[in-house]
Design an enzyme around this catalytic site. Structure first.
Site, PDB file in Angstrom:
ATOM      1  NE  ARG A  58      -3.254   2.626   2.610  1.00  0.00           N
ATOM      2  CZ  ARG A  58      -3.384   3.429   3.666  1.00  0.00           C
ATOM      3  NH1 ARG A  58      -2.943   3.062   4.847  1.00  0.00           N
ATOM      4  NH2 ARG A  58      -3.965   4.603   3.550  1.00  0.00           N
TER       5      ARG A  58
ATOM      6  CG  HIS B 101      -1.220   8.873   3.456  1.00  0.00           C
ATOM      7  ND1 HIS B 101      -1.362   7.526   3.676  1.00  0.00           N
ATOM      8  CD2 HIS B 101      -0.864   9.398   4.651  1.00  0.00           C
ATOM      9  CE1 HIS B 101      -1.081   7.236   4.941  1.00  0.00           C
ATOM     10  NE2 HIS B 101      -0.773   8.367   5.561  1.00  0.00           N
TER      11      HIS B 101
ATOM     12  CD  GLU C  86      -4.989   7.590  10.099  1.00  0.00           C
ATOM     13  OE1 GLU C  86      -4.400   8.627  10.440  1.00  0.00           O
ATOM     14  OE2 GLU C  86      -4.790   6.494  10.643  1.00  0.00           O
TER      15      GLU C  86
ATOM     16  CG  ASN D 284      -5.296   3.361   8.747  1.00  0.00           C
ATOM     17  OD1 ASN D 284      -5.336   2.391   7.993  1.00  0.00           O
ATOM     18  ND2 ASN D 284      -4.785   4.528   8.372  1.00  0.00           N
TER      19      ASN D 284
ATOM     20  CE1 TYR E 200       0.056   2.799  13.658  1.00  0.00           C
ATOM     21  CE2 TYR E 200      -1.994   3.693  12.793  1.00  0.00           C
ATOM     22  CZ  TYR E 200      -0.703   3.246  12.599  1.00  0.00           C
ATOM     23  OH  TYR E 200      -0.160   3.239  11.340  1.00  0.00           O
TER      24      TYR E 200
ATOM     25  CD  GLU F 182      -1.680   3.864   8.186  1.00  0.00           C
ATOM     26  OE1 GLU F 182      -1.379   4.276   9.330  1.00  0.00           O
ATOM     27  OE2 GLU F 182      -1.902   4.622   7.229  1.00  0.00           O
TER      28      GLU F 182
HETATM   29  C1  NOJ Z   1      -1.555   6.874  10.511  1.00  0.00           C
HETATM   30  C2  NOJ Z   1      -1.123   7.604   9.282  1.00  0.00           C
HETATM   31  O1  NOJ Z   1      -1.900   7.215   8.194  1.00  0.00           O
HETATM   32  C3  NOJ Z   1       0.351   7.429   8.971  1.00  0.00           C
HETATM   33  O2  NOJ Z   1       0.705   8.350   7.993  1.00  0.00           O
HETATM   34  C4  NOJ Z   1       1.171   7.582  10.241  1.00  0.00           C
HETATM   35  O3  NOJ Z   1       2.545   7.561   9.982  1.00  0.00           O
HETATM   36  C5  NOJ Z   1       0.779   6.487  11.200  1.00  0.00           C
HETATM   37  N1  NOJ Z   1      -0.600   6.691  11.564  1.00  0.00           N
HETATM   38  C6  NOJ Z   1       1.610   6.424  12.484  1.00  0.00           C
HETATM   39  O4  NOJ Z   1       1.364   7.525  13.274  1.00  0.00           O
END
Ligand code: NOJ
Length: 508
Positions: free
Chosen positions: A103, A148, A193, A335, A337, A405
């Site tokens: 990607r 992006h 995002e 995405n 985290y 992600e």
């Molecule tokens: C999401 C973002 O899409 C990406 O660009 C970023 O580097 C990562 N989070 C990590 O923070």
């Protein structure tokens, strides 16, 4: 009709043996579901460099990173990993890992230097076309993000995402790429995002374009971004789908948000914050009714009235706009985290600017007592990814989910067992979401292929499977321990909780 007891006993015994084998082996080694694709991701501004190569014009991030004091460690994105020059090495790294897909994103000002579709840069389009060809020649599927975050500054000068005409400009840009690459690219992601580039970019100084119109300009930009996404999807659907046979969707940051405690107030607050976080962008596209989430409409209308605004700061979507946006994604790009916990207790007026997105939420947040990761927004709370996947499933009728992600950030080093630990724990939770809960996840993408320019944190914050030597002209890349682990994970197609590779040096 009665079943003889000895038959029942035999069936029971066999069942017990099977169940115990399945559960004990599940604790040791989990086979991946058939067909789950594995890949890695990057983004143009974060890896390409070549910020003024050929006829490329500046993006909002070029301008922003050149403003003194904006980037925490004082670095800029001028050269980053030099992938514009060394993309073939990136392909070697992808081959080394054995990924199914890669990607990456396209830089709008590299392809359309004026921002508009009057002139297509030969160098720009040539670069992406070669990248796609060479990926395919190496058996790696390209997954392409159109946006992006690196908007042409020329369009920002006209208001950028705050100008409703951006929906047309984005549609024109999308057409250029479908025409140039759509014969070979079968997965398109329109926007990456929206929350992050809009709330941080149009409501705070944290991101380009550094417009601080909190709780007003950012909300206008959200509506325009949804319209732009929908236009690009309709264009693909009407004019390209039949001949190119690909798919097109959006990627939404779907970190999990929940109440700090189990009190009804906190539980309901958690639901509302999840709407602010992800529902703002997903409800209009994926829900059966369309439009912004009701909780947000109500909350922002009440706050706006209290603050003396004659109408809600959240723009309205007409019925026509609601219908135009609804259903415009072939998959949910996801995405993820970490997770945050919210409570209104202790929130006082003035903690955040009034008006603003955070004041509209009106709560305080924390990572509870989870040990904070070096880069806080990747704090390891693995069951949050399972909850977030279930949130998507339950609210939007179990769509196809591409995990576009997931990853862990720190401040460097090729010896990174804590990154492996994060990946193992999150993948285990993803497998639970698929196998136990029935979530329809078809791909998993690690962020990121290599260390790169981490936006306001600069080059110092590192999410890569490969380390990049930013002091070396050649930007030599080295496989971290986590790259060796991911390579093995892809080869085995199973998750082994105990496996840690032996470090060996692999340079590219
Ligand atoms: C999401 C973002 O899409 C990406 O660009 C970023 O580097 C990562 N989070 C990590 O923070």
């Amino acid at each position: 009709m009665g079943v003889p007891w000895h038959v029942l006993a035999a069936v029971l015994a066999v069942t017990l043996v099977i169940t115990s084998t399945v559960s004990s082996s599940a604790a040791e080694m989990r086979k991946l579901p058939e067909g789950l694709k594995l890949g890695v991701a990057t983004a143009s501004f974060q890896i390409e460099g070549g910020w003024n190569a050929a006829d490329k014009s500046p993006s909002i991030w070029d301008i922003y990173t050149h403003m003194p004091g904006k980037i925490k460690d004082g670095t800029d994105g001028n050269d980053t990993c030099k992938s514009y020059e060394f993309y073939q090495r990136d392909i070697q790294m992808l081959k080394f890992l054995g990924v199914d897909f890669y990607r990456f994103s396209i830089s709008w000002p590299r392809v359309l230097p004026t921002g508009f579709a009057d002139k297509i840069s030969e160098d720009g389009i040539g670069y992406y076309s070669r990248l796609v060809d060479e990926l395919l020649a190496n058996g790696i599927e390209p997954v392409v993000t159109l946006y992006h975050w690196d908007l042409p500054q020329s369009l920002q000068d006209l208001g950028g995402w705050a100008n409703p005409l951006i929906a047309d400009w984005f549609e024109d840009y999308a057409r250029v790429l479908y025409d140039a690459l759509g014969d070979r690219v079968k997965t398109w992601i329109t926007l990456n995002e929206p929350k992050q580039f809009i709330i941080y970019g149009y409501g705070m100084e944290r991101f380009a374009p550094n417009i601080v119109s909190a709780g007003i300009g950012d909300y206008i930009a959200v509506k325009n971004a949804l319209m732009a996404h929908a236009k690009a999807w309709h264009l693909y659907d009407k004019e390209y789908r039949e001949k190119q046979k690909g798919t097109c969707g959006i990627t939404i940051a779907t970190d999990f948000r929940e109440g700090l405690s189990d009190t009804p107030e906190d539980v309901e607050l958690g639901r509302m914050v999840m709407d602010f976080e992800a529902g703002f962008y997903s409800h209009p596209i994926f829900s059966s009714t369309g439009g912004f989430p009701e909780r947000m409409i109500k909350r922002i209308a009440e706050k706006s009235a209290e603050q003396g605004f004659p109408r809600s700061r959240l723009p309205e979507l007409s019925q026509e706009e609601i219908d135009f946006i609804k259903g415009t994604s072939d998959f949910y790009g996801f995405n993820h985290y970490s997770t945050k916990f919210y409570t209104a207790d202790g929130y006082t007026k003035g903690m955040y600017p009034i008006p603003s997105y955070e004041d509209d939420i009106g709560a305080v947040s924390s990572y509870k007592d989870y040990p904070p990761a070096p880069i806080i927004h990747a704090t390891k709370i693995p069951n949050g990814i399972r909850k977030a996947l279930n949130w998507v499933k339950d609210n939007y009728n179990n769509p196809t989910v591409l995990i576009t992600e997931n990853g862990y950030g720190n401040y460097g080093g090729v010896d990174d067992p804590e990154r492996i630990d994060y990946y193992k724990a999150y993948l285990d939770a993803v497998l639970d979401a698929i196998e136990v809960d029935g979530c329809n996840v078809t791909t998993y993408t690690a962020w990121s292929l290599m260390d790169n320019f981490e936006w306001d944190s600069g080059l110092g914050a590192k999410f890569g499977l490969f380390e990049v030597d930013f002091d070396d002209e050649q930007r030599t890349r080295k496989a971290k321990l986590s790259a060796l682990w991911y390579k093995d994970f892809i080869a085995q197609r199973s998750l082994d909780p105990d496996y840690l590779p032996q470090f060996e040096e692999n340079k590219f």
